[in-house]
Scaffold this active site. Structure first.
Site, mmCIF file in Angstrom:
data_model
loop_
_atom_site.group_PDB
_atom_site.id
_atom_site.type_symbol
_atom_site.label_atom_id
_atom_site.label_comp_id
_atom_site.label_asym_id
_atom_site.label_seq_id
_atom_site.Cartn_x
_atom_site.Cartn_y
_atom_site.Cartn_z
ATOM 1 N N CYS A 16 54.815 15.512 18.786
ATOM 2 C CA CYS A 16 54.982 16.189 20.069
ATOM 3 C C CYS A 16 56.432 16.626 20.247
ATOM 4 C CB CYS A 16 54.562 15.276 21.227
ATOM 5 S SG CYS A 16 55.624 13.839 21.456
ATOM 6 N N CYS A 19 59.107 13.920 20.399
ATOM 7 C CA CYS A 19 59.466 13.386 19.079
ATOM 8 C C CYS A 19 60.559 14.260 18.457
ATOM 9 C CB CYS A 19 58.250 13.364 18.165
ATOM 10 S SG CYS A 19 56.885 12.326 18.703
ATOM 11 N N ASP A 405 56.221 55.471 18.906
ATOM 12 C CA ASP A 405 56.652 56.568 18.050
ATOM 13 C C ASP A 405 55.402 57.396 17.738
ATOM 14 O OD1 ASP A 405 58.250 58.064 16.168
ATOM 15 O OD2 ASP A 405 57.187 56.971 14.610
ATOM 16 N N THR A 407 54.817 59.889 14.674
ATOM 17 C CA THR A 407 54.433 60.030 13.278
ATOM 18 C C THR A 407 54.300 58.673 12.593
ATOM 19 O OG1 THR A 407 55.625 62.124 13.219
ATOM 20 C CG2 THR A 407 55.013 61.148 11.101
ATOM 21 N N ASP A 602 56.961 52.361 13.127
ATOM 22 C CA ASP A 602 56.537 52.050 11.763
ATOM 23 C C ASP A 602 57.468 51.049 11.089
ATOM 24 O OD1 ASP A 602 58.784 53.504 11.131
ATOM 25 O OD2 ASP A 602 57.709 55.225 10.334
ATOM 26 N N ASP A 688 49.773 9.892 32.014
ATOM 27 C CA ASP A 688 50.521 10.508 30.922
ATOM 28 C C ASP A 688 49.663 10.679 29.684
ATOM 29 O OD1 ASP A 688 53.178 11.388 29.768
ATOM 30 O OD2 ASP A 688 52.524 9.870 28.333
#
Length: 725
Positions: A16, A19, A405, A407, A602, A688
């Protein structure tokens, strides 16, 4: 730290966020240690170490003192560290599993003793509590000595020891047992979350059939080198990225790109590691080594992304640093205030104060965000949606504008024939002659004309000799019927071939953003061929989905205004044309001032705009640039993937807030119940442990989430507005 070197360790037992925080804090306190990064999802610790000041043995000893096990990564490039990593066995074989079994057995034995001899009941419960508490106390002490005094182990230890001290040993034993069960469940859930990345690693076959001098031999896949030729039989997985040298087959790329339909592969086609050959035998030339193939890069990117912290996670971590000491102060106030101010019973309020300590444990709150983010990233990777970290994942769900974009992003990136107009003779004859002249041309317009003729099944006559090119004007070839030219309208005008009617037709086609070429034979004008870069097949539907999600869509292009307007009208989105790179950046800055903006390109010439946007998204089909340039990459290479990214992000954000609500809601409910005396001490641990398990289970639901099938995406119909904006 001039002699500092990089150190990476595999950490077992880390389940977790708290830790990871303990390990990170301890490492940062050591001299000569810098650049500390701890990944729960990857079970790894990376740092820069000056071994003249701190040795590797000291690092491992510190980690062991905190209750974890540090291992050197396995030798070998890339994925091989995963291949040789220890596998997680049955839960009962783990240290946490053994602790659950031992404390549970002692608790059961104490209960039996209490039934047989009530006068001896207290001590068996004390023994059960102490045995279960011993490893927790050791970790609490180690955490306090290494910079984490307010850990969950500290809160547990104080609560359990306090319960024993006031004569509530049975409650202490039950609390310790439930805590051990909760930690075990956390470990099981964490391993399930890691299974997403492991599943990607498992896509790579362990062996390959390498072909050398006509002989086929089985070799380890990691031994393949660039240039090696491998045989891939039907049903085999492709061992590494490569190009088809011989054979034709359909390949299932779903594990890599998320593309559900098999993809036809022919000579020259690119294939990806881990994809499955369906029905034909292929000879593939390897283009990427095992450590650098598509799967390896995806795994590396996902692990790095899971190790990075989302903004919400960073906020909650900062909050928890103040929250835990504040909770301890509240517990102390609960213990002393009622007896001192209201003449309350000391034993009663000590008991309730200890319960408040258990309720205050921040584990569920701390793990609420990273668990959801890790699951969201893994779910995306399985479906060809690669996201570089929690920050990008969160930002995607908050964007208000998506800029594209043109092209290669909204369009296929190369011209295609849109109109074939015969002026003299048949359309087929004119197109065939044009293709004959352009057959050996490398020009994209010429290649498109040949492609169209082949697609229509038109007979292409033989050309004698190579074509004669006049740059910027025409290409001329000699056919059996005479000399045929394929050239620009201006060249035709100069040759006196254009009539007023033909000129009007050319102007009409050009007004639609098309490039027109004129086909002539001698002094006779045969016809016109119009070409234009075509929208991607899913562009209309993909943009409609984004608008259905409430997002503004806009196209930013450096192309001419006429071509841009034609594509924008066809796709139904706003557009800005003839933008130089700096103008694109200014446009992105303007949209960003109104709200978060995503830029889709791209991944090559759009790099500055991708970097300037709140989130950069590359459409790159798994290329190096696509994976390395932007904040996210679409392996499916489809416009619709952008909507899927947004939907996945929104689902993750929703999951995070549900997790936070679960964590705080349970704590609030149990706090009220405890202060009113309605909840015993052992139930407080559920505030908890129970919340942690619920939060983790809720986050794991994202692993099964498919954004393409989400109602938010399906609600969008593939219709486009025709108003241009």
């Amino acid at each position: 730290m001039a002699d500092a070197s990089a150190l990476k360790l595999r950490i077992e037992g880390m389940d977790c966020g708290s830790c990871a925080a303990k390990i990170e804090t301890a490492m940062r306190r050591l001299p000569g240690v810098a650049d500390v990064e701890v990944s729960v999802a990857g079970e790894s610790l990376s740092l820069t170490l000056d071994e003249d000041r701190t040795s590797r043995a000291t690092i491992k000893a510190k980690i062991a003192a905190l209750g974890f096990h540090a291992l050197d990564p396995a030798p070998g490039p890339g994925l091989q560290a995963h291949d040789h990593a220890p596998t997680h066995g049955h839960w009962a074989a783990s240290a946490k599993g053994r602790l659950v079994i031992a404390s549970g057995a002692l608790l059961a034995a104490a209960w039996v003793v209490s039934l047989a001899g009530p006068q001896w009941a207290e001590w068996p419960y004390v023994a059960a509590a102490v045995v279960g508490l011993a490893p927790i106390l050791r970790r609490a002490f180690a955490g306090a000595m290494n910079g984490t005094p307010f850990s969950i182990e500290t809160l547990m230890s104080v609560a359990a020891v306090g319960a024993i001290a006031i004569g509530e040993a049975p409650e202490a034993a039950v609390v310790v047992f439930l805590f051990a069960v909760g930690e075990l469940l956390e470990g099981v859930a964490a391993n399930r979350a890691r299974a997403g990345v492991k599943a990607l690693v498992d896509l790579i076959p362990r062996t390959a059939r390498r072909v050398r001098d006509g002989v086929v031999e089985a070799v380890p896949a990691e031994a393949l080198e660039v240039g090696d030729l491998v045989l891939v039989r039907p049903g085999d997985r492709i061992p590494s990225d490569g190009a088809v040298q011989a054979g034709t087959s359909e390949v299932n790329e779903a594990p890599i790109t998320g593309e559900s339909a098999p993809v036809l592969k022919e000579i020259g086609s690119t294939v990806y590691a881990g994809s499955v050959n369906a029905n034909g035998e292929l000879h593939v030339a390897i283009t990427k080594a095992a450590a650098d193939n598509t799967i390896a890069r995806i795994v590396h990117m996902v692990e790095e992304a899971q190790g990075s912290k989302a903004p919400t996670a960073r906020f909650i971590e900062r909050f928890s640093r103040w929250y835990t000491p504040g909770a301890m102060a509240l517990a102390l106030a609960v213990v002393v205030a009622p007896p001192l101010l209201l003449d309350g019973d000391w034993r009663t309020w000590i008991y309730r104060g200890l319960a408040v300590l258990l309720i205050a444990c921040p584990c569920a709150l701390v793990i609420s965000t990273p668990a959801a983010v890790a699951s969201g990233l893994a779910a995306g990777a399985r479906r060809g949606l690669l996201i570089k970290g929690g920050a990008a994942l969160e930002a995607l769900g908050r964007v208000t504008t998506v800029a594209f974009d043109k092209t290669g992003t909204l369009t296929v990136g190369h011209p295609g024939v849109t109109d074939v107009v015969a002026i003299e003779g048949s359309m087929e004859s004119m197109l065939g002659k044009a293709a004959a002249v352009e057959r050996n041309s490398s020009h994209p317009l010429g290649a498109a004309i040949v492609e169209e003729a082949v697609a229509r099944g038109v007979e292409i006559p033989q050309a004698f000799g190579g074509g004669i090119a006049t740059p910027g004007k025409a290409v001329t070839g000699r056919l059996k019927s005479g000399f045929v030219s394929v050239g620009s309208p201006r060249h035709a005008v100069e040759g006196g071939l254009m009539t007023a009617a033909v000129s009007d037709r050319v102007a009409a086609l050009e007004s639609e953003g098309k490039t027109v070429v004129v086909v002539s034979e001698g002094k006779r004008l045969l016809g016109l061929v119009a070409l234009r870069d075509r929208p991607r097949e899913d562009a209309v539907a993909g943009l409609a989905r984004l608008r259905a999600l409430g997002l503004r869509t806009v196209m930013l292009t450096g192309d001419n205004a006429r071509a841009a307007a034609a594509i924008a009208v066809e796709l139904g989105l706003e557009h800005r044309a003839e933008l130089l790179p700096e103008a694109k950046l200014a446009a992105i800055a303007g949209y960003r001032a109104e709200g978060p903006v995503a830029m889709v390109g791209d991944g090559v010439n759009d790099a500055p705009a991708l970097a300037a946007a709140s989130v950069g998204i590359a459409m790159g089909g798994g290329t190096d640039v696509a994976l390395e340039t932007a904040d996210a990459a679409l392996l499916k290479d489809r416009v619709g993937g952008v909507a899927e990214l947004v939907v996945l992000s929104r689902a993750t954000l929703s999951n995070i807030w549900v997790n936070v609500a679960i964590a705080l809601g349970l704590k609030g409910a149990f706090l009220v119940a405890t202060l009113t005396g309605a909840a015993p001490l052992w139930m407080a641990i559920l505030a908890d442990t129970g919340a942690t398990v619920l939060v983790t289970a809720n986050a794991l639901r994202l692993l099964r989430f498919d954004p393409a099938r989400s109602s938010a995406v399906k609600a969008a119909r593939p219709t486009a507005r025709r108003d241009g904006g």
